[in-house]
Design a protein around this motif. Structure first.
Motif, PDB file in Angstrom:
ATOM      1  N   GLY A   1     -14.125   6.539 -36.152  1.00 11.21           N
ATOM      2  CA  GLY A   1     -14.074   5.239 -35.483  1.00 11.21           C
ATOM      3  C   GLY A   1     -15.475   4.672 -35.263  1.00 11.21           C
ATOM      4  N   PHE A   2     -16.401   5.516 -34.836  1.00 10.31           N
ATOM      5  CA  PHE A   2     -17.777   5.042 -34.669  1.00 10.31           C
ATOM      6  C   PHE A   2     -18.380   4.673 -36.027  1.00 10.31           C
ATOM      7  CE2 PHE A   2     -17.597   6.973 -30.453  1.00 10.31           C
ATOM      8  CZ  PHE A   2     -18.213   5.982 -29.719  1.00 10.31           C
ATOM      9  N   GLY A   3     -18.054   5.443 -37.049  1.00 12.05           N
ATOM     10  CA  GLY A   3     -18.535   5.103 -38.396  1.00 12.05           C
ATOM     11  C   GLY A   3     -17.984   3.767 -38.867  1.00 12.05           C
ATOM     12  N   PHE A   4     -16.710   3.540 -38.603  1.00 11.99           N
ATOM     13  CA  PHE A   4     -16.080   2.273 -38.992  1.00 11.99           C
ATOM     14  C   PHE A   4     -16.672   1.104 -38.207  1.00 11.99           C
ATOM     15  CE2 PHE A   4     -12.500  -0.792 -38.726  1.00 11.99           C
ATOM     16  CZ  PHE A   4     -12.442  -1.115 -40.077  1.00 11.99           C
ATOM     17  N   LEU A   5     -16.920   1.316 -36.921  1.00  7.64           N
ATOM     18  CA  LEU A   5     -17.557   0.278 -36.103  1.00  7.64           C
ATOM     19  C   LEU A   5     -18.954  -0.047 -36.642  1.00  7.64           C
ATOM     20  CD1 LEU A   5     -16.928  -1.421 -33.612  1.00  7.64           C
ATOM     21  CD2 LEU A   5     -17.957   0.365 -32.226  1.00  7.64           C
ATOM     22  N   GLY A   6     -19.682   0.987 -37.067  1.00  7.13           N
ATOM     23  CA  GLY A   6     -20.990   0.769 -37.686  1.00  7.13           C
ATOM     24  C   GLY A   6     -20.871  -0.035 -38.966  1.00  7.13           C
TER      25      GLY A   6
ATOM     26  N   MET B   1     -29.570  -8.461 -41.402  1.00  9.96           N
ATOM     27  CA  MET B   1     -30.530  -7.510 -41.979  1.00  9.96           C
ATOM     28  C   MET B   1     -29.792  -6.293 -42.522  1.00  9.96           C
ATOM     29  SD  MET B   1     -32.188  -6.449 -38.424  1.00  9.96           S
ATOM     30  CE  MET B   1     -31.233  -6.831 -36.988  1.00  9.96           C
ATOM     31  N   GLY B   2     -30.457  -5.536 -43.366  1.00 11.48           N
ATOM     32  CA  GLY B   2     -29.811  -4.427 -44.047  1.00 11.48           C
ATOM     33  C   GLY B   2     -29.901  -3.099 -43.337  1.00 11.48           C
ATOM     34  N   LEU B   3     -29.298  -2.977 -42.169  1.00 13.25           N
ATOM     35  CA  LEU B   3     -29.267  -1.687 -41.480  1.00 13.25           C
ATOM     36  C   LEU B   3     -28.105  -0.865 -42.022  1.00 13.25           C
ATOM     37  CD1 LEU B   3     -29.968  -2.547 -37.740  1.00 13.25           C
ATOM     38  CD2 LEU B   3     -31.390  -1.234 -39.282  1.00 13.25           C
ATOM     39  N   PRO B   4     -28.336   0.413 -42.323  1.00 12.72           N
ATOM     40  CA  PRO B   4     -27.249   1.253 -42.831  1.00 12.72           C
ATOM     41  C   PRO B   4     -26.152   1.443 -41.786  1.00 12.72           C
ATOM     42  CG  PRO B   4     -29.378   2.328 -43.098  1.00 12.72           C
ATOM     43  CD  PRO B   4     -29.607   1.108 -42.274  1.00 12.72           C
ATOM     44  N   ALA B   5     -24.928   1.339 -42.235  1.00 11.44           N
ATOM     45  CA  ALA B   5     -23.783   1.451 -41.337  1.00 11.44           C
ATOM     46  C   ALA B   5     -23.721   2.835 -40.693  1.00 11.44           C
ATOM     47  CB  ALA B   5     -22.502   1.160 -42.096  1.00 11.44           C
ATOM     48  N   SER B   6     -24.095   3.864 -41.437  1.00  9.71           N
ATOM     49  CA  SER B   6     -24.031   5.213 -40.871  1.00  9.71           C
ATOM     50  C   SER B   6     -25.012   5.372 -39.718  1.00  9.71           C
ATOM     51  CB  SER B   6     -24.317   6.246 -41.957  1.00  9.71           C
ATOM     52  OG  SER B   6     -25.585   6.002 -42.542  1.00  9.71           O
ATOM     53  N   VAL B   7     -26.187   4.755 -39.848  1.00 13.15           N
ATOM     54  CA  VAL B   7     -27.182   4.828 -38.766  1.00 13.15           C
ATOM     55  C   VAL B   7     -26.676   4.059 -37.551  1.00 13.15           C
ATOM     56  CG1 VAL B   7     -29.529   4.190 -38.103  1.00 13.15           C
ATOM     57  CG2 VAL B   7     -29.095   5.146 -40.366  1.00 13.15           C
ATOM     58  N   LEU B   8     -26.077   2.901 -37.783  1.00 13.97           N
ATOM     59  CA  LEU B   8     -25.515   2.132 -36.671  1.00 13.97           C
ATOM     60  C   LEU B   8     -24.399   2.902 -35.974  1.00 13.97           C
ATOM     61  CD1 LEU B   8     -25.394  -1.457 -38.174  1.00 13.97           C
ATOM     62  CD2 LEU B   8     -26.778  -0.675 -36.259  1.00 13.97           C
TER      63      LEU B   8
ATOM     64  N   LEU C   1     -23.998   6.162 -35.836  1.00 17.32           N
ATOM     65  CA  LEU C   1     -24.587   7.263 -35.063  1.00 17.32           C
ATOM     66  C   LEU C   1     -25.273   6.745 -33.802  1.00 17.32           C
ATOM     67  CD1 LEU C   1     -26.053   9.547 -37.862  1.00 17.32           C
ATOM     68  CD2 LEU C   1     -24.136  10.021 -36.344  1.00 17.32           C
ATOM     69  N   ALA C   2     -25.943   5.584 -33.909  1.00 20.89           N
ATOM     70  CA  ALA C   2     -26.594   5.006 -32.724  1.00 20.89           C
ATOM     71  C   ALA C   2     -25.557   4.609 -31.681  1.00 20.89           C
ATOM     72  CB  ALA C   2     -27.439   3.804 -33.139  1.00 20.89           C
ATOM     73  N   LEU C   3     -24.439   4.064 -32.127  1.00 20.73           N
ATOM     74  CA  LEU C   3     -23.368   3.712 -31.196  1.00 20.73           C
ATOM     75  C   LEU C   3     -22.792   4.955 -30.522  1.00 20.73           C
ATOM     76  CD1 LEU C   3     -21.529   0.992 -33.288  1.00 20.73           C
ATOM     77  CD2 LEU C   3     -22.838   0.640 -31.192  1.00 20.73           C
ATOM     78  N   MET C   4     -22.595   6.026 -31.305  1.00 25.15           N
ATOM     79  CA  MET C   4     -22.063   7.261 -30.736  1.00 25.15           C
ATOM     80  C   MET C   4     -23.054   7.875 -29.752  1.00 25.15           C
ATOM     81  SD  MET C   4     -20.652  10.744 -32.540  1.00 25.15           S
ATOM     82  CE  MET C   4     -19.855   9.819 -33.814  1.00 25.15           C
ATOM     83  N   LEU C   5     -24.351   7.839 -30.101  1.00 30.46           N
ATOM     84  CA  LEU C   5     -25.383   8.346 -29.193  1.00 30.46           C
ATOM     85  C   LEU C   5     -25.407   7.534 -27.905  1.00 30.46           C
ATOM     86  CD1 LEU C   5     -27.727  10.313 -28.733  1.00 30.46           C
ATOM     87  CD2 LEU C   5     -29.226   8.610 -29.790  1.00 30.46           C
ATOM     88  N   SER C   6     -25.269   6.209 -28.029  1.00 32.08           N
ATOM     89  CA  SER C   6     -25.235   5.354 -26.831  1.00 32.08           C
ATOM     90  C   SER C   6     -24.035   5.693 -25.963  1.00 32.08           C
ATOM     91  CB  SER C   6     -25.182   3.881 -27.236  1.00 32.08           C
ATOM     92  OG  SER C   6     -26.319   3.536 -27.962  1.00 32.08           O
ATOM     93  N   ALA C   7     -22.882   5.877 -26.582  1.00 30.14           N
ATOM     94  CA  ALA C   7     -21.686   6.233 -25.822  1.00 30.14           C
ATOM     95  C   ALA C   7     -21.858   7.569 -25.114  1.00 30.14           C
ATOM     96  CB  ALA C   7     -20.464   6.271 -26.744  1.00 30.14           C
ATOM     97  N   LEU C   8     -22.510   8.525 -25.775  1.00 25.90           N
ATOM     98  CA  LEU C   8     -22.777   9.816 -25.125  1.00 25.90           C
ATOM     99  C   LEU C   8     -23.791   9.650 -24.004  1.00 25.90           C
ATOM    100  CD1 LEU C   8     -22.932  12.107 -28.283  1.00 25.90           C
ATOM    101  CD2 LEU C   8     -21.304  12.318 -26.405  1.00 25.90           C
TER     102      LEU C   8
END
Length: 118
Positions: free
Chosen positions: A12-17, A26-33, A35-42
């Motif tokens: 789900g976090f990967g899909f949200l990214g 801009m070209g931010l990788p979805a996987s990095v986004l 992971l950043a969202l999951m880290l923020s949630a944690l």
């Protein structure tokens, strides 16, 4: 059922990214986004580490599996890479050593600023 729920949270976090990356100019990788969202949630305690449990441990211990597609692509394009192989290796070595030093000094400064609480 628990493992499927944990996998669903991670995916789900990967899909949200993926969604956010699609709409960002801009070209931010979805996987990095993701992971950043999951880290923020944690970090904000919206998600507990126990909710990711065994699935996250399994993915972490089998991380090499995820590098196979990249390794196969490098082997398939060896003819293109061969003329610049020495330069690529030099860049990889320099960037790895630079990353080690930056990580080392970041940890030192963080520990100093936090009063060695970590």
């Amino acid at each position: 059922m628990r493992i499927l729920r944990q996998l669903g949270i991670i995916l789900g976090f990967g899909f949200l990214g993926e969604i956010i990356s699609f709409y960002l100019p801009m070209g931010l990788p979805a996987s990095v986004l993701g992971l950043a969202l999951m880290l923020s949630a944690l970090g904000f305690r919206l998600l507990k580490p126990e909710q990711l449990g065994e699935t996250a441990d399994f993915i972490s211990t089998n991380m090499a599996f995820f590098f196979l597609p990249a390794a196969v692509t490098v082997l398939e394009n060896y003819g293109v890479i061969k003329p610049i192989l020495l330069q690529l290796l030099l860049i990889a070595i320099i960037s790895t050593v630079t990353t080690f030093f930056i990580t080392y000094f970041t940890v030192r400064v963080s520990r100093m600023l936090l009063g060695k609480r970590v």
